[in-house]
Design a protein around this motif. Structure first.
Motif, PDB file in Angstrom:
ATOM      1  N   TRP A 291       0.836  -1.083   0.035  1.00  0.00           N
ATOM      2  CA  TRP A 291      -0.043  -0.090  -0.080  1.00  0.00           C
ATOM      3  C   TRP A 291       0.746   0.991   0.063  1.00  0.00           C
ATOM      4  O   TRP A 291       0.627   2.144  -0.811  1.00  0.00           O
TER       5      TRP A 291
ATOM      6  N   LEU B  45      -0.327   6.447  -6.697  1.00  0.00           N
ATOM      7  CA  LEU B  45      -1.483   5.641  -7.109  1.00  0.00           C
ATOM      8  C   LEU B  45      -2.622   6.256  -6.101  1.00  0.00           C
ATOM      9  O   LEU B  45      -2.563   6.026  -5.156  1.00  0.00           O
ATOM     10  N   SER B  46      -3.879   6.287  -6.640  1.00  0.00           N
ATOM     11  CA  SER B  46      -4.981   6.598  -5.740  1.00  0.00           C
ATOM     12  C   SER B  46      -5.516   5.295  -5.494  1.00  0.00           C
ATOM     13  O   SER B  46      -5.164   4.317  -5.656  1.00  0.00           O
ATOM     14  N   THR B  47      -6.245   5.223  -4.240  1.00  0.00           N
ATOM     15  CA  THR B  47      -7.015   4.019  -3.648  1.00  0.00           C
ATOM     16  C   THR B  47      -7.605   3.111  -4.511  1.00  0.00           C
ATOM     17  O   THR B  47      -7.038   2.007  -4.662  1.00  0.00           O
TER      18      THR B  47
ATOM     19  N   SER C 212       2.485   1.875  -3.128  1.00  0.00           N
ATOM     20  CA  SER C 212       1.853   2.391  -4.490  1.00  0.00           C
ATOM     21  C   SER C 212       1.660   3.844  -3.914  1.00  0.00           C
ATOM     22  O   SER C 212       1.409   4.594  -4.925  1.00  0.00           O
ATOM     23  N   ARG C 213       1.327   4.194  -2.848  1.00  0.00           N
ATOM     24  CA  ARG C 213       0.957   5.449  -2.607  1.00  0.00           C
ATOM     25  C   ARG C 213       1.930   6.387  -2.803  1.00  0.00           C
ATOM     26  O   ARG C 213       1.695   7.372  -3.413  1.00  0.00           O
TER      27      ARG C 213
ATOM     28  N   LEU D 169      -5.054  -2.561  -9.175  1.00  0.00           N
ATOM     29  CA  LEU D 169      -3.731  -3.049  -9.790  1.00  0.00           C
ATOM     30  C   LEU D 169      -2.607  -3.531  -8.888  1.00  0.00           C
ATOM     31  O   LEU D 169      -1.959  -4.402  -9.464  1.00  0.00           O
ATOM     32  N   ILE D 170      -2.627  -3.287  -7.725  1.00  0.00           N
ATOM     33  CA  ILE D 170      -1.504  -3.843  -6.886  1.00  0.00           C
ATOM     34  C   ILE D 170      -2.268  -4.899  -5.859  1.00  0.00           C
ATOM     35  O   ILE D 170      -1.612  -5.953  -5.696  1.00  0.00           O
TER      36      ILE D 170
ATOM     37  N   LEU E 177      -7.134   2.726  -7.598  1.00  0.00           N
ATOM     38  CA  LEU E 177      -6.017   1.984  -8.747  1.00  0.00           C
ATOM     39  C   LEU E 177      -5.041   1.002  -7.878  1.00  0.00           C
ATOM     40  O   LEU E 177      -4.906   0.270  -8.244  1.00  0.00           O
ATOM     41  N   THR E 178      -4.723   1.541  -6.381  1.00  0.00           N
ATOM     42  CA  THR E 178      -3.961   0.625  -5.609  1.00  0.00           C
ATOM     43  C   THR E 178      -4.591  -0.746  -5.750  1.00  0.00           C
ATOM     44  O   THR E 178      -4.054  -1.793  -5.894  1.00  0.00           O
TER      45      THR E 178
END
Lengths: 387, 403
Positions: free
Chosen positions: B303, B311-313, B306-307, B319-320, B315-316
């Motif tokens: 988390w 990346l926005s929540t 990706s932040r 995608l992640i 998208l995280t």
């Protein structure tokens, strides 16, 4: 540099709040829509809402009534019979499935190849068949296809299997049970104290045998109870058959036997896998360390392996217990009058869908919550206490 | 490669006989208690096998099954339209075979399984006197399935193979709708009402549709339960715990009885749709707990990383976190699907004529009264093959770590 005008949707709290309000709004809309439809449907079909129907006469027969019930009794009484019948299945099913599952789980870890294979076959067979099919098989193909009582299959003495069901010995409590409970209670309390004192002494290096002395204490108080009452608290009552009339003993009806066998065999397969996984989760080093400390195999199992395995076993075991409790509602398929079956009859006779469903939900939720509460308390006791 | 004669000879040569003896001594006869256990086990096996064998070959009357075989598989589906179901079966076998070929390759073992399965079915059909047509269809389907498996494996060596791998989910998606069209009719085919979809056909259909519908709902509920937003968390947790506290049969009953009361009187919902709604709503709660396990296994660093990348929540998540979380729980999701498949048997209690329901109607036929054991044994075999097959396949399936 141009000043960026702050928009409300750029505020970090904006989207979280918007999402929550949106969800609340959608749920509110759904409830309003369904509620208005419900009211409209009730008005159209001229139904009313209320639980007063529970006090009117039920008028249907129930096959098994552990608490007094006649067709002239109320729906409330009928539902009570259903609840008791459900609890009867759940309680015995939980105990038997745990015992059987533990046995099979240990068998799957046996050093004997054949025993291991038998355990695997059992688990793969019973886990991959729908419970309903198993129940129907037990009921229709085993208990209903059993010979009539005159040609019953004798198991041992007068214990037998026939179309009337399974005839088993019964344990009847005697009046002296209360005195026994009091005596043994005192014995256990004193034994606890003895055990703790001796254990402390043992840990300080003095010779003492806490388990032995504690057991002796309990046995001593058992003897006192025996001297006081001169009888055992339970009466093992064997069934006797004369002219095809059964006196004494415990007759499990085909319906009860089918649902009991089905639930036990099915749940035991899952519990076996949980027990096996739990024991396997204890690293091999623990066995070896215990052995190098000189602990005997049974002590190793009890003091080292089991406490660690239980931590892994109990949470999934709880969910299997819940499954067993919920699955007991399949009793309707074999005609055993459990809570769901009685509720279903009540709905068919009164047409009170909403009320019956609410009662059903409340009861099953209460049972589920009780089981998970008890198991969570136990779980908290056995979990590691970190310092 | 040694011939079977030499293999046979080595297997029974004195030295290997000694090897077997050592193995038996270690695994069966190491201590006295072990000897006793071995004897008891042998006793259990012998009694069970003799009892079962005697019953199967001398006492059981299999006519009740052979006569009703069509009923068991497709129920009262119109006979002249059954070719459509054969096509469905063909798709049902071909697409998984193709995907397996693409994902895992297609070797000897797969061919052996395919040929074995096909031969087993053909043998069973021939034994039960169903005429030539089913045999021909089955042979044809087995051949096509094997071919598509090889095709899938071969395609991966071709330059155009990679996109095929990416587009497989779409293929499954399209296949599903083609199958639904073949079963229900319309668009040039005769329409067949849902009351005629019975037996194994209905069981499979309900299971597949319910799992497909419950999957997104389950993922949303799992995310909701893990959410930082109190309202969403409370709503998701409440739903999951409420459903998990109730027996499935109660929920199916509710779906059958309550759903019509909650909808406007002019809308009538098909019984099948109500059943699927109940099953999906039920399964979603359990699936949510499975997915939550996967979500919890993702380290917080993912988390944070990706932040840090901006990346926005949403998208995280998409995608992640979700791809990793879902991959770790694939076996558990298959387990969920197996239990949903088993649970479809309960639909017979609320009046649907799926596999178990058809068994009830077969055992109540006047000429086959009391032939419960035969019918339930065959039924159990069908359920067992599907469930066991799924669990074995999920254990064998190795997911690519990079996708």
């Amino acid at each position: 540099m141009k000043a960026v005008k702050s928009q409300p949707w750029n505020h970090p709290k904006f989207w979280p709040w918007a999402a929550q309000i949106l969800v609340l709004g959608l749920i509110g809309l759904l409830v309003a829509y369904c509620g208005s439809n419900l009211v409209a449907n009730f008005q159209q079909k001229q139904l009313s809402f209320g639980f007063d129907f529970l006090q009117s006469q039920a008028g249907f027969n129930i096959g098994e009534t552990p608490i007094p019930y006649q067709p002239t009794d109320t729906y409330a009484q009928a539902l009570g019979v259903g609840i008791v019948n459900s609890l009867r299945i759940m309680a015995l099913g939980l105990v038997l499935a745990t015992l059987m599952g533990t046995g099979i789980g240990i068998a799957r870890l046996s050093s004997n190849w054949l025993v291991r294979q038998l355990g695997t076959v059992y688990v793969e067979l019973f886990r991959n068949l729908p419970l309903l099919i198993q129940l129907m098989f037990w009921y229709f193909a085993v208990f209903l296809s059993a010979p009539p009582f005159e040609q019953r299959i004798r198991l041992l003495g007068d214990l037998s299997l026939s179309q009337r069901g399974l005839l088993l010995p019964n344990f009847l409590p005697r009046v002296s049970l209360l005195s026994w409970i009091i005596c043994i209670g005192i014995g256990v309390a004193i034994a606890r104290w003895v055990f703790r004192t001796l254990r402390r002494r043992q840990l300080e290096g003095e010779p003492a045998s806490p388990w032995f002395m504690a057991t002796i204490t309990v046995i001593f108080w058992g003897c006192i109870a025996w001297v006081l009452t001169k009888e055992f608290p339970w009466n093992l009552e064997l069934p006797a058959v004369r002219n095809n009339n059964i006196t004494g003993g415990l007759l499990l009806t085909p319906e009860y036997s089918a649902i009991l066998f089905g639930l036990t065999f099915y749940t035991a397969a899952f519990i076996a896998e949980i027990v096996r996984g739990g024991i396997l989760s204890v690293p091999k080093g623990q066995w070896e360390a215990a052995r190098s400390l000189g602990l005997q195999p049974n002590l190793t199992l009890r003091l080292v392996i089991l406490p660690q395995a239980l931590r892994v076993i109990v949470p999934p075991l709880t969910s299997q217990y819940l499954n067993l409790a919920k699955n007991s509602s399949l009793a309707i398929a074999v005609g055993y009058p459990d809570l769901y079956s009685v509720s279903s009859t009540t709905f068919n006779q009164t047409g009170r869908a909403v009320e019956v469903i609410l009662l059903l939900m409340a009861t099953y939720l209460a049972i589920s919550l009780t089981i998970s509460l008890v198991m969570n308390l136990y779980n908290r006791r056995i979990q590691i206490i970190e310092r | 490669m040694e011939s079977w004669q030499t293999r046979f000879k080595t297997a029974f040569s004195p030295s290997s006989r000694q090897k077997y003896w050592i193995w038996a001594r270690q695994n069966l006869l190491s201590t006295w208690s072990n000897v006793l256990l071995t004897l008891v086990s042998l006793g259990i096996i012998a009694t069970t096998l003799t009892a079962l064998g005697t019953w199967i070959f001398t006492q059981a009357q299999w006519e009740v099954v052979t006569v009703n075989l069509r009923l068991i598989f497709v129920g009262r589906y119109p006979v002249e339209q059954i070719w459509r179901l054969w096509l469905v079966l063909m798709l049902l076998v071909t697409v998984p075979a193709l995907s397996w070929g693409v994902m895992q390759g297609w070797g000897r073992r797969e061919s052996a399984w395919g040929i074995g399965g096909g031969a087993g079915l053909v043998g069973a059909i021939t034994l039960s006197n169903q005429g030539l047509e089913p045999t021909a269809w089955l042979c044809c389907i087995t051949g096509i399935a094997l071919g598509s498996g090889y095709l899938g494996a071969w395609s991966q060596q071709q330059p155009w193979g990679k996109p095929l791998k990416t587009w497989l989910p779409l293929l499954w998606f399209l296949t599903f709708f083609v199958m639904l069209w073949l079963i229900s009719g319309g668009l040039g085919l005769t329409t067949v009402s849902t009351t005629f979809w019975n037996g194994l056909l209905l069981t499979l259909l309900v299971a597949v549709v319910s799992i497909v519908l419950s999957f997104p709902l389950g993922v949303f509920l799992a995310l909701g339960r893990q959410s930082q937003l109190p309202v969403i968390r409370v709503v998701s947790t409440g739903y999951i715990e409420l459903i998990r506290g109730l027996p499935l049969i109660g929920i199916l009953f509710m779906a059958q009885v309550m759903l019509p009361l909650l909808l406007p009187p002019q809308i009538t919902v098909d019984q099948l749709v109500r059943a699927i709604a109940g099953l999906s709503l039920f399964s979603a709660a359990y699936l949510a707990e499975t997915v939550r396990g996967g979500l919890q296994s993702i380290p917080n660093g993912q988390w944070e990383a990706s932040r840090a990348l901006g990346l926005s929540t949403p998208l995280t998540l998409s995608l992640i976190v979700l791809p990793q979380a879902l991959r770790t729980v694939v076996p558990a999701i298959v387990g969920q699907f197996i239990s949903l498949f088993k649970d479809t048997a309960l639909l017979s209690i609320v009046g649907l004529v799926e596999l178990t329901g058809i068994a009830r109607s077969i055992t109540s036929q006047a000429e086959y009264l009391g032939r419960y054991a035969e019918v339930y044994l065959v039924l159990g075999l069908i359920y067992w093959l599907f469930c066991y097959g799924m669990s074995v396949a999920s254990r064998r399936l190795e997911l690519p770590s990079g996708s």
